[in-house]
Design an enzyme around this catalytic site. Sequence first.
Site, PDB file in Angstrom:
ATOM      1  N   SER A  40      34.117 -70.561  15.040  1.00 19.40           N
ATOM      2  CA  SER A  40      35.364 -69.938  15.503  1.00 19.40           C
ATOM      3  C   SER A  40      35.838 -70.636  16.769  1.00 19.40           C
ATOM      4  O   SER A  40      35.244 -70.499  17.840  1.00 19.40           O
ATOM      5  CB  SER A  40      35.163 -68.443  15.780  1.00 19.40           C
ATOM      6  OG  SER A  40      36.350 -67.950  16.391  1.00 19.40           O
TER       7      SER A  40
ATOM      8  N   HIS B 119      36.813 -72.015  11.731  1.00 17.14           N
ATOM      9  CA  HIS B 119      37.440 -70.687  11.638  1.00 17.14           C
ATOM     10  C   HIS B 119      38.582 -70.595  12.649  1.00 17.14           C
ATOM     11  O   HIS B 119      38.393 -70.807  13.842  1.00 17.14           O
ATOM     12  CB  HIS B 119      36.358 -69.634  11.912  1.00 17.14           C
ATOM     13  CG  HIS B 119      36.772 -68.225  11.704  1.00 17.14           C
ATOM     14  ND1 HIS B 119      36.800 -67.624  10.461  1.00 17.14           N
ATOM     15  CD2 HIS B 119      37.152 -67.262  12.581  1.00 17.14           C
ATOM     16  CE1 HIS B 119      37.168 -66.358  10.583  1.00 17.14           C
ATOM     17  NE2 HIS B 119      37.405 -66.121  11.866  1.00 17.14           N
TER      18      HIS B 119
ATOM     19  N   ASP C 263      41.403 -68.184  14.147  1.00  9.09           N
ATOM     20  CA  ASP C 263      41.778 -66.779  14.318  1.00  9.09           C
ATOM     21  C   ASP C 263      43.216 -66.634  14.783  1.00  9.09           C
ATOM     22  O   ASP C 263      43.566 -67.086  15.878  1.00  9.09           O
ATOM     23  CB  ASP C 263      40.878 -66.140  15.388  1.00  9.09           C
ATOM     24  CG  ASP C 263      39.474 -65.890  14.881  1.00  9.09           C
ATOM     25  OD1 ASP C 263      39.330 -65.174  13.877  1.00  9.09           O
ATOM     26  OD2 ASP C 263      38.520 -66.402  15.501  1.00  9.09           O
TER      27      ASP C 263
ATOM     28  N   MET D 116      46.116 -64.033  15.900  1.00 10.63           N
ATOM     29  CA  MET D 116      46.327 -62.654  16.371  1.00 10.63           C
ATOM     30  C   MET D 116      47.756 -62.506  16.867  1.00 10.63           C
ATOM     31  O   MET D 116      48.257 -63.377  17.584  1.00 10.63           O
ATOM     32  CB  MET D 116      45.367 -62.359  17.524  1.00 10.63           C
ATOM     33  CG  MET D 116      43.916 -62.604  17.201  1.00 10.63           C
ATOM     34  SD  MET D 116      42.894 -62.231  18.628  1.00 10.63           S
ATOM     35  CE  MET D 116      41.292 -62.784  18.024  1.00 10.63           C
TER      36      MET D 116
ATOM     37  N   HIS E 201      41.844 -66.917   9.576  1.00 12.16           N
ATOM     38  CA  HIS E 201      41.658 -65.466   9.600  1.00 12.16           C
ATOM     39  C   HIS E 201      42.887 -64.838  10.250  1.00 12.16           C
ATOM     40  O   HIS E 201      43.068 -64.938  11.461  1.00 12.16           O
ATOM     41  CB  HIS E 201      40.373 -65.154  10.394  1.00 12.16           C
ATOM     42  CG  HIS E 201      40.090 -63.703  10.584  1.00 12.16           C
ATOM     43  ND1 HIS E 201      39.180 -63.241  11.519  1.00 12.16           N
ATOM     44  CD2 HIS E 201      40.565 -62.587   9.951  1.00 12.16           C
ATOM     45  CE1 HIS E 201      39.125 -61.916  11.456  1.00 12.16           C
ATOM     46  NE2 HIS E 201      39.956 -61.498  10.521  1.00 12.16           N
TER      47      HIS E 201
ATOM     48  N   MET F  21      44.864 -61.956  11.662  1.00 11.17           N
ATOM     49  CA  MET F  21      44.809 -60.593  12.204  1.00 11.17           C
ATOM     50  C   MET F  21      46.226 -60.254  12.631  1.00 11.17           C
ATOM     51  O   MET F  21      46.546 -60.180  13.813  1.00 11.17           O
ATOM     52  CB  MET F  21      43.827 -60.535  13.376  1.00 11.17           C
ATOM     53  CG  MET F  21      42.375 -60.615  12.924  1.00 11.17           C
ATOM     54  SD  MET F  21      41.252 -61.065  14.256  1.00 11.17           S
ATOM     55  CE  MET F  21      41.428 -62.836  14.196  1.00 11.17           C
TER      56      MET F  21
ATOM     57  N   MET G 165      34.031 -57.458   8.868  1.00 11.00           N
ATOM     58  CA  MET G 165      34.036 -57.641  10.325  1.00 11.00           C
ATOM     59  C   MET G 165      32.838 -56.912  10.931  1.00 11.00           C
ATOM     60  O   MET G 165      32.600 -55.744  10.633  1.00 11.00           O
ATOM     61  CB  MET G 165      35.331 -57.087  10.938  1.00 11.00           C
ATOM     62  CG  MET G 165      36.590 -57.879  10.641  1.00 11.00           C
ATOM     63  SD  MET G 165      36.554 -59.612  11.196  1.00 11.00           S
ATOM     64  CE  MET G 165      36.354 -59.453  12.971  1.00 11.00           C
TER      65      MET G 165
ATOM     66  N   GLY H 277      39.821 -58.855  17.426  1.00 15.02           N
ATOM     67  CA  GLY H 277      40.699 -58.984  18.600  1.00 15.02           C
ATOM     68  C   GLY H 277      40.155 -59.891  19.697  1.00 15.02           C
ATOM     69  O   GLY H 277      40.933 -60.532  20.397  1.00 15.02           O
TER      70      GLY H 277
ATOM     71  N   GLY I  94      33.180 -62.867  21.720  1.00 12.90           N
ATOM     72  CA  GLY I  94      32.156 -62.506  22.701  1.00 12.90           C
ATOM     73  C   GLY I  94      31.756 -61.042  22.728  1.00 12.90           C
ATOM     74  O   GLY I  94      31.106 -60.595  23.677  1.00 12.90           O
TER      75      GLY I  94
ATOM     76  N   ASP J  59      31.849 -61.787  10.652  1.00 13.32           N
ATOM     77  CA  ASP J  59      32.561 -62.340  11.801  1.00 13.32           C
ATOM     78  C   ASP J  59      32.463 -61.379  12.980  1.00 13.32           C
ATOM     79  O   ASP J  59      32.926 -60.239  12.889  1.00 13.32           O
ATOM     80  CB  ASP J  59      34.031 -62.552  11.382  1.00 13.32           C
ATOM     81  CG  ASP J  59      34.888 -63.190  12.456  1.00 13.32           C
ATOM     82  OD1 ASP J  59      34.352 -63.648  13.479  1.00 13.32           O
ATOM     83  OD2 ASP J  59      36.124 -63.237  12.250  1.00 13.32           O
ATOM     84  N   GLY J  60      31.849 -61.860  14.061  1.00 13.09           N
ATOM     85  CA  GLY J  60      31.774 -61.087  15.293  1.00 13.09           C
ATOM     86  C   GLY J  60      30.347 -60.801  15.711  1.00 13.09           C
ATOM     87  O   GLY J  60      29.581 -60.211  14.955  1.00 13.09           O
ATOM     88  N   GLY J  61      30.007 -61.286  16.893  1.00 15.35           N
ATOM     89  CA  GLY J  61      28.676 -60.999  17.445  1.00 15.35           C
ATOM     90  C   GLY J  61      27.535 -61.692  16.731  1.00 15.35           C
ATOM     91  O   GLY J  61      26.386 -61.243  16.788  1.00 15.35           O
TER      92      GLY J  61
ATOM     93  N   GLY K 267      31.524 -67.839  17.269  1.00 15.20           N
ATOM     94  CA  GLY K 267      32.345 -68.482  18.289  1.00 15.20           C
ATOM     95  C   GLY K 267      31.576 -68.680  19.574  1.00 15.20           C
ATOM     96  O   GLY K 267      31.097 -69.779  19.877  1.00 15.20           O
ATOM     97  N   SER K 268      31.416 -67.601  20.328  1.00 16.30           N
ATOM     98  CA  SER K 268      30.794 -67.733  21.650  1.00 16.30           C
ATOM     99  C   SER K 268      29.351 -68.260  21.559  1.00 16.30           C
ATOM    100  O   SER K 268      28.918 -69.034  22.419  1.00 16.30           O
ATOM    101  CB  SER K 268      30.835 -66.406  22.400  1.00 16.30           C
ATOM    102  OG  SER K 268      30.302 -65.375  21.613  1.00 16.30           O
TER     103      SER K 268
HETATM  104  C1  DX5 Z   1      37.332 -61.661  16.534  1.00 19.43           C
HETATM  105  C2  DX5 Z   1      37.471 -62.942  15.773  1.00 19.43           C
HETATM  106  C3  DX5 Z   1      36.246 -63.746  15.721  1.00 19.43           C
HETATM  107  C4  DX5 Z   1      35.716 -64.196  17.059  1.00 19.43           C
HETATM  108  C5  DX5 Z   1      34.219 -64.196  16.941  1.00 19.43           C
HETATM  109  O1  DX5 Z   1      38.428 -60.872  16.319  1.00 19.43           O
HETATM  110  O2  DX5 Z   1      37.874 -62.695  14.453  1.00 19.43           O
HETATM  111  O3  DX5 Z   1      36.348 -64.844  14.829  1.00 19.43           O
HETATM  112  O4  DX5 Z   1      36.147 -65.457  17.467  1.00 19.43           O
HETATM  113  O5  DX5 Z   1      33.694 -64.463  18.178  1.00 19.43           O
HETATM  114  P1  DX5 Z   1      32.157 -64.246  18.543  1.00 19.43           P
HETATM  115  O6  DX5 Z   1      31.360 -65.083  17.588  1.00 19.43           O
HETATM  116  O7  DX5 Z   1      32.101 -64.717  19.948  1.00 19.43           O
HETATM  117  O8  DX5 Z   1      31.876 -62.783  18.385  1.00 19.43           O
HETATM  118 ZN    ZN Z   2      37.756 -64.312  12.936  1.00 16.79          ZN
END
Ligand code: DX5
Ligand code: ZN
Length: 215
Positions: free
Chosen positions: A8, A33, A35, A37, A66, A68, A137, A142, A145, A175-177, A197-198
């Site tokens: 991401s 990926h 994102d 928004m 993705h 959103m 998710m 949104g 991290g 996706d996420g954490g 991502g992070s």
């Molecule tokens: C959150 C995004 C994710 C985000 C994940 O809304 O859809 O793709 O970048 O980030 P990490 O891996 O840091 O949770």
């Molecule tokens: Zn995403």
Amino acid sequence: MENIASASILSADFCNLGRDIKKAEEAGCHYIHFDVMDGVFVPNISYGIPVLKSVSKVASETLDVHLMITDPIKFVKAFAENGADIITFHIESESDTDETVNAIHSFGKKAGIAVKPNTPVSELEPYFGMADMFLVMTVEPGFGGQGFIYETLDKIAELKAMLKSRGLDTPIQVDGGINAETAALVKKAGAEILVAGSYLFGAEDMFAAVKTLIG
Ligand code: DX5
Ligand code: ZN
């Protein structure tokens, strides 16, 4: 299906985005990926079509978009024509789900359907055999991290079992954490495509970090 790491780029350095995409690809991420928004569907704004166009010139791996956004069907054409390979949208959005999947397919792209942490996976069932991927998710969409929501593990397992009972092997994305610890849990529950991502962009050694996700 082999596990796939999707980097991401929300956590990349935007002044060095091309460099960071190359780095993720060289580290073993087969998806990038992206994102999107809109500040309405989620309480944050990221980037959109012109950035995707530039990214598509640099990325050689699959571009995993993705959305959103409130009304994704309006933007399917623009994302499809500017480099997206997979377009994932939320079932909670205002667009008609069938029509949006069909629109994505009409451009020859793969369609993913996403659910937020509080949306039951049973809502995805009408689209079995139609969608190319399902995204569960594992944080509220949104922001990058955030901490992994452990309650989503049961949803992944439930969706996997539902697909299996219908003889389908449609991949499940999460996706996420996602980090080394949560990656093991989501894979055990049945997820194949891991977005991070992070964890990846914050790693000292991204190659080693990718290995902890999919190795
Ligand atoms: C959150 C995004 C994710 C985000 C994940 O809304 O859809 O793709 O970048 O980030 P990490 O891996 O840091 O949770
Ligand atoms: Zn995403």
